[in-house]
Write a protein that holds these residues in place. Structure first.
Motif, mmCIF file in Angstrom:
data_model
loop_
_atom_site.group_PDB
_atom_site.id
_atom_site.type_symbol
_atom_site.label_atom_id
_atom_site.label_comp_id
_atom_site.label_asym_id
_atom_site.label_seq_id
_atom_site.Cartn_x
_atom_site.Cartn_y
_atom_site.Cartn_z
ATOM 1 N N SER A 174 -48.029 -26.935 -4.382
ATOM 2 C CA SER A 174 -48.405 -28.407 -4.512
ATOM 3 C C SER A 174 -49.929 -28.540 -3.905
ATOM 4 O O SER A 174 -50.201 -27.989 -2.853
ATOM 5 C CB SER A 174 -47.632 -29.340 -4.123
ATOM 6 N N THR A 184 -46.937 -32.883 -8.560
ATOM 7 C CA THR A 184 -47.999 -32.229 -8.021
ATOM 8 C C THR A 184 -47.560 -30.654 -8.137
ATOM 9 O O THR A 184 -48.234 -29.635 -7.713
ATOM 10 C CB THR A 184 -48.631 -32.625 -6.778
ATOM 11 N N TRP A 185 -46.123 -30.331 -8.069
ATOM 12 C CA TRP A 185 -45.716 -29.026 -7.829
ATOM 13 C C TRP A 185 -45.612 -28.117 -9.112
ATOM 14 O O TRP A 185 -45.268 -28.577 -10.305
ATOM 15 C CB TRP A 185 -44.121 -29.359 -7.365
ATOM 16 N N ARG A 215 -37.429 -31.356 -1.320
ATOM 17 C CA ARG A 215 -38.677 -31.083 -1.412
ATOM 18 C C ARG A 215 -39.095 -29.980 -0.218
ATOM 19 O O ARG A 215 -39.553 -28.973 -0.774
ATOM 20 C CB ARG A 215 -39.655 -32.479 -1.144
ATOM 21 N N TYR A 244 -52.859 -26.344 0.216
ATOM 22 C CA TYR A 244 -51.587 -26.594 -0.541
ATOM 23 C C TYR A 244 -50.381 -26.751 0.330
ATOM 24 O O TYR A 244 -50.426 -26.085 1.470
ATOM 25 C CB TYR A 244 -51.069 -25.509 -1.539
ATOM 26 N N GLY A 246 -47.596 -33.397 -1.274
ATOM 27 C CA GLY A 246 -46.361 -33.114 -2.067
ATOM 28 C C GLY A 246 -45.438 -34.174 -2.566
ATOM 29 O O GLY A 246 -44.361 -33.741 -3.011
ATOM 30 N N TYR A 269 -42.828 -22.573 -5.290
ATOM 31 C CA TYR A 269 -43.856 -23.596 -5.885
ATOM 32 C C TYR A 269 -45.011 -23.880 -4.964
ATOM 33 O O TYR A 269 -44.757 -23.567 -3.815
ATOM 34 C CB TYR A 269 -42.939 -24.657 -5.994
ATOM 35 N N SER A 275 -42.245 -33.066 -9.917
ATOM 36 C CA SER A 275 -42.019 -33.864 -8.783
ATOM 37 C C SER A 275 -40.827 -33.176 -7.984
ATOM 38 O O SER A 275 -39.920 -32.952 -8.944
ATOM 39 C CB SER A 275 -42.093 -35.206 -8.739
ATOM 40 N N THR A 308 -46.623 -29.541 -14.060
ATOM 41 C CA THR A 308 -46.422 -29.786 -12.897
ATOM 42 C C THR A 308 -45.028 -30.813 -12.783
ATOM 43 O O THR A 308 -44.798 -31.303 -13.871
ATOM 44 C CB THR A 308 -47.357 -30.599 -12.274
#
Length: 233
Positions: A99, A115-116, A57, A155, A111, A97, A197, A195
């Motif tokens: 989020s 949501t990404w 992430r 974000y 995040g 990206y 994850s 979107t």
């Protein structure tokens, strides 16, 4: 001879690791980790290699990384970017990206869900005559545009390079990652998507992740980027 040269190239590039500590905004390269969450590899510069790991992430150092970084104000439609700690000598694929961040960009819960959305990518090019071509091996930064219709708000902005010099075997691709914390102003009423994850967006066997760039498969017709389509905004 081509195989030998490819092997030597891959070996030499192993040492060229890097981080993305500097956020570029409003034409200014900001201080290291001023707006980027400090990553676990801030000393070693080593990559993430497991797409199922939570490190895929934002690769945060620990739970203090979010609170230690500031939140940069960014105007929708403006150019932003990241500067690397070292020359980015690995051939690969770049992407960015965003989020939505709840309750704020500097919170540890930002995040964590699906949501990404992808806002930019820089893929290697391919032709039958020349094969795969990658960005210059001596670049130290990359920039892109925040979509002008991005809704206002806070974000996480995730920059990534997937280095492909060792990606011929599963788990060989190297992920270099940095997440900046931003507050978007002057935006629009767009609906970002699709979107995904992190982890979840990638599989270790995606054709853009598991790929021997020195011996392309029969019938190869071009690089297939992992993850969702780019939201143009």
């Amino acid at each position: 001879m081509r195989v030998i040269l490819a092997a030597l190239l891959a070996t030499n590039l192993v040492a060229a690791h890097y981080t993305f500590p500097n956020f570029i905004v409003n034409g200014t390269t900001t201080a290291e980790w001023q707006y980027v969450r400090m990553t676990e590899n801030h000393w070693s510069s080593g990559p993430v290699t497991d797409v199922k790991s939570s490190a895929i992430r934002c690769y945060e150092l620990d739970s203090t990384s979010a609170g230690a970084a500031g939140i940069a104000t960014v105007t929708a439609g403006s150019t932003v970017g990241f500067k690397a700690s070292n020359t980015m000598g690995h051939p690969g694929y770049f992407s960015a990206y965003m989020s939505t961040a709840s309750p704020a960009a500097n919170s540890n819960s930002a995040g964590l869900g699906k949501t990404w959305f992808k806002i930019w990518e820089w893929s290697p090019t391919w032709t039958a005559s020349a094969g795969l071509s990658f960005p210059s091996a001596d670049i130290v930064q990359f920039t892109f545009t925040i979509p002008k219709n991005t809704p206002n708000g806070q974000y996480l902005l995730r920059a990534e390079q997937i280095a492909l010099h060792l990606s011929g075997t599963q788990g060989g691709a190297q992920f270099y990652i940095g997440c900046a914390q931003i507050n978007v102003v002057g935006g629009g009423n767009g609906s970002p998507g699709p979107t995904v994850s992190f982890p979840g967006a990638y599989s270790a066997t995606d054709p853009g992740i598991l790929l021997n760039i020195y011996a392309l498969p029969a019938g190869y017709s071009g690089y297939k980027a992992p993850g969702p389509a780019v939201w143009k905004g």
